[in-house]
Design a protein around this motif. Sequence first.
Motif, PDB file in Angstrom:
ATOM      1  N   THR A  20       0.831  -1.203   0.000  1.00 44.04           N
ATOM      2  CA  THR A  20       0.000   0.000   0.000  1.00 44.04           C
ATOM      3  C   THR A  20       0.865   1.252   0.000  1.00 44.04           C
ATOM      4  O   THR A  20       0.593   2.201  -0.751  1.00 44.04           O
ATOM      5  CB  THR A  20      -0.927   0.015   1.225  1.00 44.04           C
ATOM      6  N   ARG A  21       1.900   1.246   0.818  1.00 44.66           N
ATOM      7  CA  ARG A  21       2.787   2.416   0.898  1.00 44.66           C
ATOM      8  C   ARG A  21       3.514   2.639  -0.425  1.00 44.66           C
ATOM      9  O   ARG A  21       3.666   3.784  -0.876  1.00 44.66           O
ATOM     10  CB  ARG A  21       3.795   2.224   2.031  1.00 44.66           C
ATOM     11  N   ARG A  22       3.940   1.572  -1.052  1.00 44.21           N
ATOM     12  CA  ARG A  22       4.638   1.681  -2.339  1.00 44.21           C
ATOM     13  C   ARG A  22       3.715   2.290  -3.398  1.00 44.21           C
ATOM     14  O   ARG A  22       4.135   3.147  -4.170  1.00 44.21           O
ATOM     15  CB  ARG A  22       5.105   0.282  -2.763  1.00 44.21           C
ATOM     16  N   ARG A  23       2.465   1.862  -3.412  1.00 39.56           N
ATOM     17  CA  ARG A  23       1.509   2.409  -4.376  1.00 39.56           C
ATOM     18  C   ARG A  23       1.276   3.895  -4.119  1.00 39.56           C
ATOM     19  O   ARG A  23       1.171   4.685  -5.062  1.00 39.56           O
ATOM     20  CB  ARG A  23       0.191   1.646  -4.297  1.00 39.56           C
ATOM     21  N   GLU A  24       1.192   4.275  -2.841  1.00 43.63           N
ATOM     22  CA  GLU A  24       1.004   5.686  -2.500  1.00 43.63           C
ATOM     23  C   GLU A  24       2.190   6.521  -2.980  1.00 43.63           C
ATOM     24  O   GLU A  24       2.004   7.619  -3.536  1.00 43.63           O
ATOM     25  CB  GLU A  24       0.846   5.839  -0.984  1.00 43.63           C
ATOM     26  N   LEU A  25       3.385   6.007  -2.788  1.00 45.94           N
ATOM     27  CA  LEU A  25       4.587   6.721  -3.234  1.00 45.94           C
ATOM     28  C   LEU A  25       4.598   6.861  -4.756  1.00 45.94           C
ATOM     29  O   LEU A  25       4.965   7.918  -5.291  1.00 45.94           O
ATOM     30  CB  LEU A  25       5.850   5.979  -2.764  1.00 45.94           C
ATOM     31  N   LEU A  26       4.193   5.818  -5.454  1.00 41.08           N
ATOM     32  CA  LEU A  26       4.184   5.862  -6.912  1.00 41.08           C
ATOM     33  C   LEU A  26       3.127   6.819  -7.439  1.00 41.08           C
ATOM     34  O   LEU A  26       3.384   7.578  -8.382  1.00 41.08           O
ATOM     35  CB  LEU A  26       3.954   4.455  -7.482  1.00 41.08           C
ATOM     36  N   ASP A  27       1.948   6.810  -6.840  1.00 42.10           N
ATOM     37  CA  ASP A  27       0.892   7.726  -7.281  1.00 42.10           C
ATOM     38  C   ASP A  27       1.312   9.173  -7.069  1.00 42.10           C
ATOM     39  O   ASP A  27       1.073  10.039  -7.931  1.00 42.10           O
ATOM     40  CB  ASP A  27      -0.407   7.444  -6.527  1.00 42.10           C
ATOM     41  N   CYS A  28       1.961   9.449  -5.952  1.00 49.96           N
ATOM     42  CA  CYS A  28       2.439  10.804  -5.678  1.00 49.96           C
ATOM     43  C   CYS A  28       3.573  11.170  -6.621  1.00 49.96           C
ATOM     44  O   CYS A  28       3.679  12.313  -7.070  1.00 49.96           O
ATOM     45  CB  CYS A  28       2.894  10.904  -4.223  1.00 49.96           C
ATOM     46  N   THR A  29       4.419  10.186  -6.951  1.00 54.34           N
ATOM     47  CA  THR A  29       5.526  10.422  -7.889  1.00 54.34           C
ATOM     48  C   THR A  29       4.996  10.757  -9.275  1.00 54.34           C
ATOM     49  O   THR A  29       5.491  11.689  -9.933  1.00 54.34           O
ATOM     50  CB  THR A  29       6.430   9.178  -7.957  1.00 54.34           C
ATOM     51  N   LEU A  30       3.987  10.023  -9.742  1.00 51.61           N
ATOM     52  CA  LEU A  30       3.395  10.313 -11.053  1.00 51.61           C
ATOM     53  C   LEU A  30       2.802  11.714 -11.076  1.00 51.61           C
ATOM     54  O   LEU A  30       2.963  12.456 -12.061  1.00 51.61           O
ATOM     55  CB  LEU A  30       2.321   9.275 -11.377  1.00 51.61           C
ATOM     56  N   LEU A  66      12.811   3.284  -9.657  1.00 47.47           N
ATOM     57  CA  LEU A  66      11.616   4.107  -9.465  1.00 47.47           C
ATOM     58  C   LEU A  66      10.915   4.343 -10.799  1.00 47.47           C
ATOM     59  O   LEU A  66       9.687   4.285 -10.894  1.00 47.47           O
ATOM     60  CB  LEU A  66      11.986   5.439  -8.826  1.00 47.47           C
ATOM     61  N   ALA A  67      11.700   4.608 -11.856  1.00 48.27           N
ATOM     62  CA  ALA A  67      11.123   4.839 -13.185  1.00 48.27           C
ATOM     63  C   ALA A  67      10.380   3.599 -13.675  1.00 48.27           C
ATOM     64  O   ALA A  67       9.273   3.694 -14.214  1.00 48.27           O
ATOM     65  CB  ALA A  67      12.215   5.234 -14.175  1.00 48.27           C
ATOM     66  N   ASN A  68      10.976   2.420 -13.489  1.00 45.33           N
ATOM     67  CA  ASN A  68      10.320   1.183 -13.900  1.00 45.33           C
ATOM     68  C   ASN A  68       9.015   0.966 -13.137  1.00 45.33           C
ATOM     69  O   ASN A  68       7.988   0.595 -13.710  1.00 45.33           O
ATOM     70  CB  ASN A  68      11.251  -0.007 -13.666  1.00 45.33           C
ATOM     71  N   ALA A  69       9.074   1.204 -11.823  1.00 45.67           N
ATOM     72  CA  ALA A  69       7.879   1.015 -10.998  1.00 45.67           C
ATOM     73  C   ALA A  69       6.799   2.032 -11.361  1.00 45.67           C
ATOM     74  O   ALA A  69       5.601   1.712 -11.360  1.00 45.67           O
ATOM     75  CB  ALA A  69       8.249   1.131  -9.518  1.00 45.67           C
ATOM     76  N   ILE A 130       9.422  -4.089 -18.081  1.00 46.63           N
ATOM     77  CA  ILE A 130       8.176  -3.409 -17.748  1.00 46.63           C
ATOM     78  C   ILE A 130       7.364  -3.136 -19.007  1.00 46.63           C
ATOM     79  O   ILE A 130       6.161  -3.368 -19.061  1.00 46.63           O
ATOM     80  CB  ILE A 130       8.464  -2.092 -16.998  1.00 46.63           C
ATOM     81  N   VAL A 131       8.038  -2.625 -20.046  1.00 45.26           N
ATOM     82  CA  VAL A 131       7.353  -2.350 -21.303  1.00 45.26           C
ATOM     83  C   VAL A 131       6.803  -3.638 -21.907  1.00 45.26           C
ATOM     84  O   VAL A 131       5.655  -3.700 -22.355  1.00 45.26           O
ATOM     85  CB  VAL A 131       8.309  -1.657 -22.295  1.00 45.26           C
TER      86      VAL A 131
END
Length: 225
Positions: A20-30, A66-69, A130-131
């Motif tokens: 959950t925390r990882r998803r939150e970090l990624l959403d904020c990063t995007l 981070l870019a891949n995630a 990832i691609v």
Amino acid sequence: MTVPEKVDGRSHRWHDHRITRRRELLDCTLAAIRRHGHDIGMDEIAAANHVSKTVLYKHFADKKGLANAAMARYVETALVPRIRDAISEDLDEYHLTRAVITAYVTTVATDPEIYIYVHANNAVGGNQDIVTASEELIAELLTTVIADRFREREFSTPGSTPFAFAMIGAVRLASHWWMFDRTMTVDELIDYLTMMVWGGIAGIARAAGSAAIFTSEPHTLTLDS
């Protein structure tokens, strides 16, 4: 009598918390990439997440990680849902083809900073996993639709999978070219890609999906009057 193995509830809760925390970090990063542009640095990304870079590196090994995630999260939350929505529409084959192409192209075109950020941070020794994974997921969705439509018409179905992968590969590469070239509008790109893909589908339909029938026919570029 065997004794059931005890499950450590704390371990499961910690694992779920990390996801959950990882998803939150990624959403904020995007969101931060959209706001600050593709040149954003790790300091700005950490600040946008209200954490230190040390915390970021606990979840992502480095900037490339981070870019891949971020790309995986973007595909999961934006690209795949839009293509799935397009596929679910009750459309004839031509308009379905155009809807899928439009969903892909417009999704990428409306988020250029994210696309360029991911590309820039994978440019040297880039990890294509990832691609590739995202293309496979989308192609699998298309394969199901193509095979179903072929069966409805009693066409040969073995080509459904390569047709789907070829379609997605062509659209992705053309979209990649457009992202850095911009010598035509998004609508023009969609028109040309639809013309190419639909031309292939029309040829496939004439051969009832059979490679053997297609190969046995004469092939010229002369136009019927």
